[in-house]
Design a protein around this motif. Structure first.
Motif, PDB file in Angstrom:
ATOM      1  N   GLY A 208       0.709  -1.491   0.012  1.00 31.97           N
ATOM      2  CA  GLY A 208      -0.093   0.032   0.142  1.00 31.97           C
ATOM      3  C   GLY A 208       0.823   1.232  -0.031  1.00 31.97           C
ATOM      4  N   GLY A 209       0.475   2.384  -0.439  1.00 36.19           N
ATOM      5  CA  GLY A 209       0.907   3.765  -0.556  1.00 36.19           C
ATOM      6  C   GLY A 209       0.601   4.236  -1.721  1.00 36.19           C
ATOM      7  N   SER A 210       1.191   5.400  -2.242  1.00 41.59           N
ATOM      8  CA  SER A 210       1.016   6.149  -3.350  1.00 41.59           C
ATOM      9  C   SER A 210       1.724   5.561  -4.600  1.00 41.59           C
ATOM     10  CB  SER A 210       1.674   7.502  -3.151  1.00 41.59           C
ATOM     11  OG  SER A 210       1.334   8.264  -2.062  1.00 41.59           O
ATOM     12  N   SER A 211       0.767   5.535  -5.647  1.00 47.72           N
ATOM     13  CA  SER A 211       1.369   4.927  -7.012  1.00 47.72           C
ATOM     14  C   SER A 211       2.141   5.998  -7.433  1.00 47.72           C
ATOM     15  CB  SER A 211      -0.015   4.815  -7.946  1.00 47.72           C
ATOM     16  OG  SER A 211      -0.696   3.994  -7.132  1.00 47.72           O
ATOM     17  N   MET A 212       3.508   5.495  -8.198  1.00 47.73           N
ATOM     18  CA  MET A 212       4.358   6.378  -8.871  1.00 47.73           C
ATOM     19  C   MET A 212       4.123   6.217 -10.577  1.00 47.73           C
ATOM     20  SD  MET A 212       8.461   6.542  -8.546  1.00 47.73           S
ATOM     21  CE  MET A 212       8.789   4.732  -9.240  1.00 47.73           C
ATOM     22  N   LEU A 213       4.022   7.365 -11.174  1.00 45.45           N
ATOM     23  CA  LEU A 213       3.763   7.484 -12.571  1.00 45.45           C
ATOM     24  C   LEU A 213       5.222   7.215 -13.072  1.00 45.45           C
ATOM     25  CD1 LEU A 213       2.282   8.064 -15.178  1.00 45.45           C
ATOM     26  CD2 LEU A 213       2.853  10.413 -14.849  1.00 45.45           C
ATOM     27  N   LEU A 214       5.369   5.947 -14.138  1.00 43.04           N
ATOM     28  CA  LEU A 214       6.460   5.963 -14.641  1.00 43.04           C
ATOM     29  C   LEU A 214       6.458   6.263 -16.255  1.00 43.04           C
ATOM     30  CD1 LEU A 214       7.017   1.946 -13.900  1.00 43.04           C
ATOM     31  CD2 LEU A 214       8.163   4.123 -12.791  1.00 43.04           C
ATOM     32  N   LEU A 215       5.108   6.095 -16.835  1.00 40.60           N
ATOM     33  CA  LEU A 215       5.065   6.367 -18.320  1.00 40.60           C
ATOM     34  C   LEU A 215       3.845   7.153 -18.752  1.00 40.60           C
ATOM     35  CD1 LEU A 215       6.620   3.113 -19.477  1.00 40.60           C
ATOM     36  CD2 LEU A 215       7.805   5.348 -19.885  1.00 40.60           C
ATOM     37  N   ALA A 216       3.787   8.095 -19.577  1.00 40.00           N
ATOM     38  CA  ALA A 216       2.679   8.713 -19.973  1.00 40.00           C
ATOM     39  C   ALA A 216       3.014   9.258 -21.519  1.00 40.00           C
ATOM     40  CB  ALA A 216       2.208   9.760 -19.135  1.00 40.00           C
ATOM     41  N   VAL A 217       3.354  10.391 -21.577  1.00 39.11           N
ATOM     42  CA  VAL A 217       3.626  11.132 -22.602  1.00 39.11           C
ATOM     43  C   VAL A 217       2.735  10.695 -23.964  1.00 39.11           C
ATOM     44  CG1 VAL A 217       5.988  11.593 -22.016  1.00 39.11           C
ATOM     45  CG2 VAL A 217       5.631   9.353 -23.136  1.00 39.11           C
ATOM     46  N   ASP A 218       3.324  10.590 -25.070  1.00 40.38           N
ATOM     47  CA  ASP A 218       2.255  10.455 -26.438  1.00 40.38           C
ATOM     48  C   ASP A 218       2.231   9.047 -26.856  1.00 40.38           C
ATOM     49  OD1 ASP A 218       2.089  13.273 -26.305  1.00 40.38           O
ATOM     50  OD2 ASP A 218       3.483  13.823 -27.697  1.00 40.38           O
ATOM     51  N   PHE A 219       3.141   8.154 -26.090  1.00 42.20           N
ATOM     52  CA  PHE A 219       3.274   6.873 -26.788  1.00 42.20           C
ATOM     53  C   PHE A 219       2.440   5.703 -26.566  1.00 42.20           C
ATOM     54  CE2 PHE A 219       5.592   2.474 -26.576  1.00 42.20           C
ATOM     55  CZ  PHE A 219       5.849   2.450 -28.024  1.00 42.20           C
ATOM     56  N   HIS A 220       1.174   6.271 -25.467  1.00 48.40           N
ATOM     57  CA  HIS A 220      -0.067   5.231 -25.123  1.00 48.40           C
ATOM     58  C   HIS A 220       0.660   3.995 -24.755  1.00 48.40           C
ATOM     59  CE1 HIS A 220      -4.067   4.614 -25.281  1.00 48.40           C
ATOM     60  NE2 HIS A 220      -3.890   3.465 -25.956  1.00 48.40           N
ATOM     61  N   PRO A 221       1.563   3.834 -23.685  1.00 49.39           N
ATOM     62  CA  PRO A 221       2.059   2.633 -23.256  1.00 49.39           C
ATOM     63  C   PRO A 221       1.124   1.581 -22.702  1.00 49.39           C
ATOM     64  CG  PRO A 221       2.483   4.487 -21.615  1.00 49.39           C
ATOM     65  CD  PRO A 221       1.484   5.207 -22.693  1.00 49.39           C
ATOM     66  N   GLY A 222       1.321   0.544 -22.825  1.00 50.57           N
ATOM     67  CA  GLY A 222       0.358  -0.650 -22.027  1.00 50.57           C
ATOM     68  C   GLY A 222       1.056  -1.905 -21.829  1.00 50.57           C
ATOM     69  N   ASP A 223       0.371  -2.803 -21.077  1.00 51.86           N
ATOM     70  CA  ASP A 223       0.744  -4.111 -20.833  1.00 51.86           C
ATOM     71  C   ASP A 223       2.283  -4.311 -20.497  1.00 51.86           C
ATOM     72  OD1 ASP A 223       0.201  -6.866 -21.127  1.00 51.86           O
ATOM     73  OD2 ASP A 223       0.920  -7.352 -23.029  1.00 51.86           O
ATOM     74  N   PRO A 224       2.524  -3.637 -19.385  1.00 49.45           N
ATOM     75  CA  PRO A 224       3.923  -3.881 -18.757  1.00 49.45           C
ATOM     76  C   PRO A 224       4.214  -5.049 -18.040  1.00 49.45           C
ATOM     77  CG  PRO A 224       2.493  -2.359 -17.277  1.00 49.45           C
ATOM     78  CD  PRO A 224       1.628  -2.884 -18.503  1.00 49.45           C
ATOM     79  N   ASN A 225       5.400  -5.491 -18.053  1.00 51.07           N
ATOM     80  CA  ASN A 225       6.060  -6.608 -17.351  1.00 51.07           C
ATOM     81  C   ASN A 225       7.311  -6.406 -16.900  1.00 51.07           C
ATOM     82  OD1 ASN A 225       5.824  -9.309 -16.110  1.00 51.07           O
ATOM     83  ND2 ASN A 225       4.917 -10.153 -17.871  1.00 51.07           N
ATOM     84  N   TRP A 226       7.673  -7.293 -16.261  1.00 48.86           N
ATOM     85  CA  TRP A 226       9.170  -7.077 -15.403  1.00 48.86           C
ATOM     86  C   TRP A 226      10.119  -7.743 -15.922  1.00 48.86           C
ATOM     87  CZ3 TRP A 226       9.711  -3.528 -11.423  1.00 48.86           C
ATOM     88  CH2 TRP A 226       8.412  -3.305 -10.765  1.00 48.86           C
TER      89      TRP A 226
ATOM     90  N   SER B  62      14.011  -3.523 -14.936  1.00 48.61           N
ATOM     91  CA  SER B  62      13.657  -3.085 -16.320  1.00 48.61           C
ATOM     92  C   SER B  62      11.924  -3.414 -16.459  1.00 48.61           C
ATOM     93  CB  SER B  62      14.328  -3.242 -17.500  1.00 48.61           C
ATOM     94  OG  SER B  62      15.837  -2.994 -17.166  1.00 48.61           O
ATOM     95  N   ILE B  63      11.410  -2.743 -17.170  1.00 52.48           N
ATOM     96  CA  ILE B  63       9.999  -3.097 -17.593  1.00 52.48           C
ATOM     97  C   ILE B  63       9.731  -2.842 -18.799  1.00 52.48           C
ATOM     98  CG2 ILE B  63       7.465  -2.212 -17.479  1.00 52.48           C
ATOM     99  CD1 ILE B  63       8.053  -1.269 -14.302  1.00 52.48           C
ATOM    100  N   ALA B  64       9.398  -4.149 -19.442  1.00 50.12           N
ATOM    101  CA  ALA B  64       9.009  -3.930 -20.896  1.00 50.12           C
ATOM    102  C   ALA B  64       7.536  -3.619 -21.229  1.00 50.12           C
ATOM    103  CB  ALA B  64       9.311  -5.611 -21.495  1.00 50.12           C
ATOM    104  N   TYR B  65       7.384  -2.837 -22.283  1.00 46.64           N
ATOM    105  CA  TYR B  65       5.838  -2.441 -22.459  1.00 46.64           C
ATOM    106  C   TYR B  65       5.737  -2.291 -24.044  1.00 46.64           C
ATOM    107  CZ  TYR B  65       7.706   2.273 -22.809  1.00 46.64           C
ATOM    108  OH  TYR B  65       8.507   3.137 -23.099  1.00 46.64           O
ATOM    109  N   GLY B  66       4.554  -2.216 -24.513  1.00 45.06           N
ATOM    110  CA  GLY B  66       4.224  -2.114 -25.698  1.00 45.06           C
ATOM    111  C   GLY B  66       3.218  -0.777 -25.847  1.00 45.06           C
ATOM    112  N   GLY B  67       3.037  -0.286 -27.353  1.00 49.96           N
ATOM    113  CA  GLY B  67       2.219   0.768 -27.571  1.00 49.96           C
ATOM    114  C   GLY B  67       2.750   1.589 -28.859  1.00 49.96           C
ATOM    115  N   SER B  68       2.219   2.790 -28.921  1.00 55.50           N
ATOM    116  CA  SER B  68       2.289   3.543 -30.126  1.00 55.50           C
ATOM    117  C   SER B  68       2.190   4.817 -29.832  1.00 55.50           C
ATOM    118  CB  SER B  68       1.461   2.767 -31.340  1.00 55.50           C
ATOM    119  OG  SER B  68       0.069   3.120 -30.991  1.00 55.50           O
ATOM    120  N   ASP B  69       2.651   5.779 -30.814  1.00 59.21           N
ATOM    121  CA  ASP B  69       2.422   6.992 -30.842  1.00 59.21           C
ATOM    122  C   ASP B  69       1.182   7.405 -31.602  1.00 59.21           C
ATOM    123  OD1 ASP B  69       2.384  10.070 -31.462  1.00 59.21           O
ATOM    124  OD2 ASP B  69       4.818   9.912 -31.439  1.00 59.21           O
TER     125      ASP B  69
END
Length: 207
Positions: A157-175, A181-188
């Motif tokens: 429990g605790g505050s969530s920390m933002l890792l990624l936002a910007v214009d890339f539309h990131p999603g489906d992260p995994n360790w 490191s975290i792998a993730y997918g997305g597109s601009d």
């Protein structure tokens, strides 16, 4: 009076608006919202006297189930609570899931004890939570009308920390196996680029 439904992928709500004549120039009111989830409504129909509105409604729910290989049958898991996006910690002692339809992130022991809610409004619906290899953090995607963001939250429990936002539309992260490191997918979305897979280094914060 006109009745209509509007909504998004979560729910459709019922609205009404009154008019004095056949043209919008005679409109004497603003649209009024008559319902507000979680039930999603379909096309409305007025009664013959115009005093009632008949409308079909439905409420989606999930049910956590587990497949019993001995009996080849599904049975309720954690009392069949309404949830989705289940993920187990690497040591098999903990579970994280997303409540449905609220879209909040929860974690508990695999027997349902020590249950704790980890995300709260105004954060949008959570998708695809994943435990870190050491079981200390959970990475997840937040979805809202503007796009997606990736966060990590402590499993205790605790505050969530933002890792990624910007214009890339990131999603489906995994360790990564070492948790660095975290792998993730997305597109601009704005440049309409093809889907990519990226890796975020948590120490340098570079993708």
């Amino acid at each position: 009076t006109y009745a209509f439904v509007t909504g998004d992928k979560e729910a459709n709500n019922l609205w009404a608006i009154g008019e004095r004549g056949p043209s919008s120039r005679w409109r004497d009111s603003q649209p009024v919202q008559l319902t507000n989830g979680p039930i999603s409504f379909g096309p409305p129909t007025f009664s013959k006297d115009g005093k009632q509105i008949f409308v079909p409604g439905r409420e989606r729910r999930g049910e956590l189930s587990i497949y019993d290989t001995a009996s080849s049958q599904y049975r309720p898991y954690l009392n069949g609570i309404s949830g989705a996006y289940v993920n187990f910690s690497r040591d098999g002692q903990w579970i994280t899931y997303v409540s449905h339809p609220e879209g909040a992130l929860w974690r508990s022991r695999v027997d349902g004890s020590q249950r704790m809610q980890l995300t709260f409004p105004p954060m949008g619906p959570v998708l695809n939570p994943q435990w870190s290899p050491d079981g200390r953090l959970i990475v997840f995607t937040e979805w809202d009308a503007k796009g997606t963001k990736i966060y990590v939250v402590p499993a205790d429990g605790g505050s969530s920390m933002l890792l990624l936002a910007v214009d890339f539309h990131p999603g489906d992260p995994n360790w990564s196996p070492d948790g660095k490191s975290i792998a993730y997918g997305g597109s601009d979305l704005y440049r309409r680029t093809e889907t990519e897979i990226r890796i975020l280094n948590l120490e340098t914060k570079q993708s």
